[in-house]
Design a protein around this motif. Structure first.
Motif, PDB file in Angstrom:
ATOM      1  N   PRO A  87       0.753  -1.079   0.119  1.00 30.58           N
ATOM      2  CA  PRO A  87      -0.022   0.041  -0.150  1.00 30.58           C
ATOM      3  C   PRO A  87       1.024   1.361  -0.195  1.00 30.58           C
ATOM      4  O   PRO A  87       1.848   1.131   0.607  1.00 30.58           O
ATOM      5  CB  PRO A  87      -0.834  -0.121   1.285  1.00 30.58           C
ATOM      6  CG  PRO A  87      -0.832  -1.400   1.470  1.00 30.58           C
ATOM      7  CD  PRO A  87       0.398  -2.135   1.111  1.00 30.58           C
ATOM      8  N   ASN A  90      -0.072   4.235   5.015  1.00 29.78           N
ATOM      9  CA  ASN A  90      -0.552   3.287   6.207  1.00 29.78           C
ATOM     10  C   ASN A  90      -1.902   2.842   6.048  1.00 29.78           C
ATOM     11  O   ASN A  90      -2.753   3.748   5.570  1.00 29.78           O
ATOM     12  CB  ASN A  90      -0.241   4.241   7.687  1.00 29.78           C
ATOM     13  CG  ASN A  90       1.021   4.019   8.220  1.00 29.78           C
ATOM     14  OD1 ASN A  90       2.184   3.928   7.398  1.00 29.78           O
ATOM     15  ND2 ASN A  90       1.212   4.306   9.202  1.00 29.78           N
ATOM     16  N   ILE A  91      -2.385   1.807   6.776  1.00 26.50           N
ATOM     17  CA  ILE A  91      -3.608   1.382   6.753  1.00 26.50           C
ATOM     18  C   ILE A  91      -4.499   2.090   7.858  1.00 26.50           C
ATOM     19  O   ILE A  91      -3.980   2.197   8.806  1.00 26.50           O
ATOM     20  CB  ILE A  91      -3.750  -0.027   6.777  1.00 26.50           C
ATOM     21  CG1 ILE A  91      -3.018  -0.819   5.541  1.00 26.50           C
ATOM     22  CG2 ILE A  91      -5.211  -0.648   7.119  1.00 26.50           C
ATOM     23  CD1 ILE A  91      -2.746  -2.196   6.010  1.00 26.50           C
ATOM     24  N   SER A 123      -3.095   3.324  12.993  1.00 24.30           N
ATOM     25  CA  SER A 123      -2.730   2.859  11.585  1.00 24.30           C
ATOM     26  C   SER A 123      -1.571   1.820  11.862  1.00 24.30           C
ATOM     27  O   SER A 123      -1.130   1.497  12.745  1.00 24.30           O
ATOM     28  CB  SER A 123      -2.126   4.166  10.989  1.00 24.30           C
ATOM     29  OG  SER A 123      -0.762   4.305  11.726  1.00 24.30           O
ATOM     30  N   VAL A 129       1.993  -5.477   5.840  1.00 22.90           N
ATOM     31  CA  VAL A 129       1.076  -6.505   4.943  1.00 22.90           C
ATOM     32  C   VAL A 129       1.667  -7.421   4.539  1.00 22.90           C
ATOM     33  O   VAL A 129       2.902  -7.599   4.117  1.00 22.90           O
ATOM     34  CB  VAL A 129       0.633  -5.446   3.697  1.00 22.90           C
ATOM     35  CG1 VAL A 129      -0.010  -6.358   2.671  1.00 22.90           C
ATOM     36  CG2 VAL A 129      -0.243  -4.475   4.288  1.00 22.90           C
ATOM     37  N   ALA A 153     -12.168  -5.270   5.366  1.00 25.37           N
ATOM     38  CA  ALA A 153     -11.097  -4.154   4.485  1.00 25.37           C
ATOM     39  C   ALA A 153     -11.976  -3.526   3.602  1.00 25.37           C
ATOM     40  O   ALA A 153     -12.711  -3.960   2.674  1.00 25.37           O
ATOM     41  CB  ALA A 153      -9.996  -4.828   4.293  1.00 25.37           C
ATOM     42  N   ASP A 180      -6.146  -8.465  11.605  1.00 28.13           N
ATOM     43  CA  ASP A 180      -5.413  -7.430  12.399  1.00 28.13           C
ATOM     44  C   ASP A 180      -4.697  -8.248  13.683  1.00 28.13           C
ATOM     45  O   ASP A 180      -5.194  -8.313  14.809  1.00 28.13           O
ATOM     46  CB  ASP A 180      -6.463  -6.355  12.768  1.00 28.13           C
ATOM     47  CG  ASP A 180      -5.550  -5.147  13.831  1.00 28.13           C
ATOM     48  OD1 ASP A 180      -4.413  -5.057  13.759  1.00 28.13           O
ATOM     49  OD2 ASP A 180      -6.130  -4.439  14.560  1.00 28.13           O
ATOM     50  N   PHE A 204      -3.765  -9.788   4.455  1.00 29.56           N
ATOM     51  CA  PHE A 204      -4.699  -9.134   3.535  1.00 29.56           C
ATOM     52  C   PHE A 204      -5.001  -9.810   2.185  1.00 29.56           C
ATOM     53  O   PHE A 204      -4.212 -10.534   1.663  1.00 29.56           O
ATOM     54  CB  PHE A 204      -3.945  -7.750   3.192  1.00 29.56           C
ATOM     55  CG  PHE A 204      -4.892  -6.827   2.149  1.00 29.56           C
ATOM     56  CD1 PHE A 204      -6.184  -6.700   2.243  1.00 29.56           C
ATOM     57  CD2 PHE A 204      -4.103  -6.107   1.396  1.00 29.56           C
ATOM     58  CE1 PHE A 204      -6.722  -6.051   1.530  1.00 29.56           C
ATOM     59  CE2 PHE A 204      -4.798  -5.324   0.472  1.00 29.56           C
ATOM     60  CZ  PHE A 204      -6.045  -5.104   0.345  1.00 29.56           C
ATOM     61  N   ASP A 260      -6.235   3.564  -0.790  1.00 31.35           N
ATOM     62  CA  ASP A 260      -6.209   3.550   0.688  1.00 31.35           C
ATOM     63  C   ASP A 260      -7.027   2.539   1.178  1.00 31.35           C
ATOM     64  O   ASP A 260      -8.070   2.065   0.573  1.00 31.35           O
ATOM     65  CB  ASP A 260      -6.444   4.984   1.345  1.00 31.35           C
ATOM     66  CG  ASP A 260      -5.347   5.940   1.239  1.00 31.35           C
ATOM     67  OD1 ASP A 260      -4.142   5.721   0.634  1.00 31.35           O
ATOM     68  OD2 ASP A 260      -5.303   7.185   1.433  1.00 31.35           O
ATOM     69  N   ILE A 261      -6.765   2.146   2.486  1.00 29.56           N
ATOM     70  CA  ILE A 261      -7.334   0.912   2.909  1.00 29.56           C
ATOM     71  C   ILE A 261      -7.652   1.030   4.516  1.00 29.56           C
ATOM     72  O   ILE A 261      -7.056   1.873   5.311  1.00 29.56           O
ATOM     73  CB  ILE A 261      -6.480  -0.269   3.077  1.00 29.56           C
ATOM     74  CG1 ILE A 261      -6.079  -0.922   1.621  1.00 29.56           C
ATOM     75  CG2 ILE A 261      -7.230  -1.449   3.937  1.00 29.56           C
ATOM     76  CD1 ILE A 261      -4.757  -1.626   1.843  1.00 29.56           C
TER      77      ILE A 261
END
Length: 303
Positions: A87, A90-91, A123, A129, A153, A180, A204, A260-261
């Protein structure tokens, strides 16, 4: 569409594919045959917006069952990576977003017993990931409290800034599954990023299902097992803050961009909330599932 990032050999560059039946169709190669330019990278595809989704959908329908040579392979021959292997940013993680999880966290994790009045946001860095089947690392020198959380997600489809809640779902590209992983004993002064952002703590995948196939993200069963034993089983309708609220809240102050996630939070059943508490250890296998999307399965290994 069910979009994946895959390769067929270790040395091959990662490529963008669509899962159709028992085949993975290479979108860039199919587009080249049909004279419709399409990228071979998930982020580049998301950047193109809804037109790319429509074009790819039409191409797949036109060629289904008669794939041009070199454009489709058996799904079993494709090694799936995380849909977005790296990504850009940051998630966005959402904490305490299911009512029962708020209660169990208040008993064991020093969080408030009161329901949050606004989304709790943290985040996870891109380096957390990993893709389907990759190992979750257990570093015994850092943690003795490795925990699980299954989450829906959300992948954003375009620049999102100060969006009204009523319009928020129009900005979503699609949905996926995230686990997570959390080292509960690594929280520092109330901050969560070191606990949740370590390498391999963001499983993910296995795919991104485009938003047109999931018009309502709040009717999805989600579950998680450890070594085949069910630990979490719930439905996204139990989210305290629904997806449109999360998007509106984040974008009110932080611009989100294509790709973005948002990891939307987890239901009750985490290890820290159990009596006695349960943790992940080397040799364990974690499997998470979200309805209409798919499953992730990951071994835990010592490092």
């Amino acid at each position: 569409m069910r979009l994946v990032t895959y390769r067929t050999t270790v040395a091959e560059q990662a490529r963008l594919g669509a899962v159709v039946g028992d085949r993975v169709v290479d979108l860039a190669r199919l587009g080249a045959v049909a004279g419709v330019p399409l990228p071979d990278d998930m982020l580049a595809f998301i950047d193109l917006g809804p037109d790319a989704v429509r074009s790819a959908t039409e191409l797949l329908k036109a060629h289904e069952g008669k794939w041009p040579v070199g454009t489709a392979i058996p799904a079993g021959n494709a090694r799936l990576l995380a849909p977005i292997p790296r990504p850009r940013k940051n998630i966005f993680g959402i904490g305490l977003n299911y009512v029962e999880h708020v209660e169990e966290s208040s008993r064991t994790l020093d969080t408030s017993k009161d329901l949050p009045t606004k989304p709790v946001i943290f985040s996870k860095p891109p380096t957390s990931v990993i893709g389907p089947g990759e190992a979750i690392e257990h570093n015994g020198n850092i943690t003795q409290q490795l925990d699980w959380e299954v989450e829906l997600a959300v992948i954003m489809g375009r620049r999102t800034h100060r969006v009204a809640e009523a319009d928020a779902l129009d900005y979503v590209f699609g949905y996926s599954v995230m686990i997570d992983i959390s080292a509960r004993d690594c929280r520092r002064a109330g901050q969560w990023i070191y606990s949740k952002g370590q390498d391999t703590y963001g499983p993910f995948g296995p795919c991104i299902v485009t938003a047109d196939e999931i018009p309502d993200p709040h009717v999805l069963d989600l579950s998680l097992t450890v070594n085949g034993v069910t630990k979490q089983s719930s439905n996204t309708r139990h989210m305290l803050f629904k997806v449109p609220h999360l998007i509106a809240d984040i974008s009110a102050a932080i611009t989100m961009e294509a790709g973005d996630i948002i990891a939307t939070g987890t239901p009750e059943g985490v290890g820290a909330g159990r009596t006695p508490q349960e943790w992940l250890w080397p040799g364990d296998v974690v499997e998470a599932h979200v309805e209409k999307i798919g499953s992730l399965r990951h071994p835990v290994v010592a490092v």
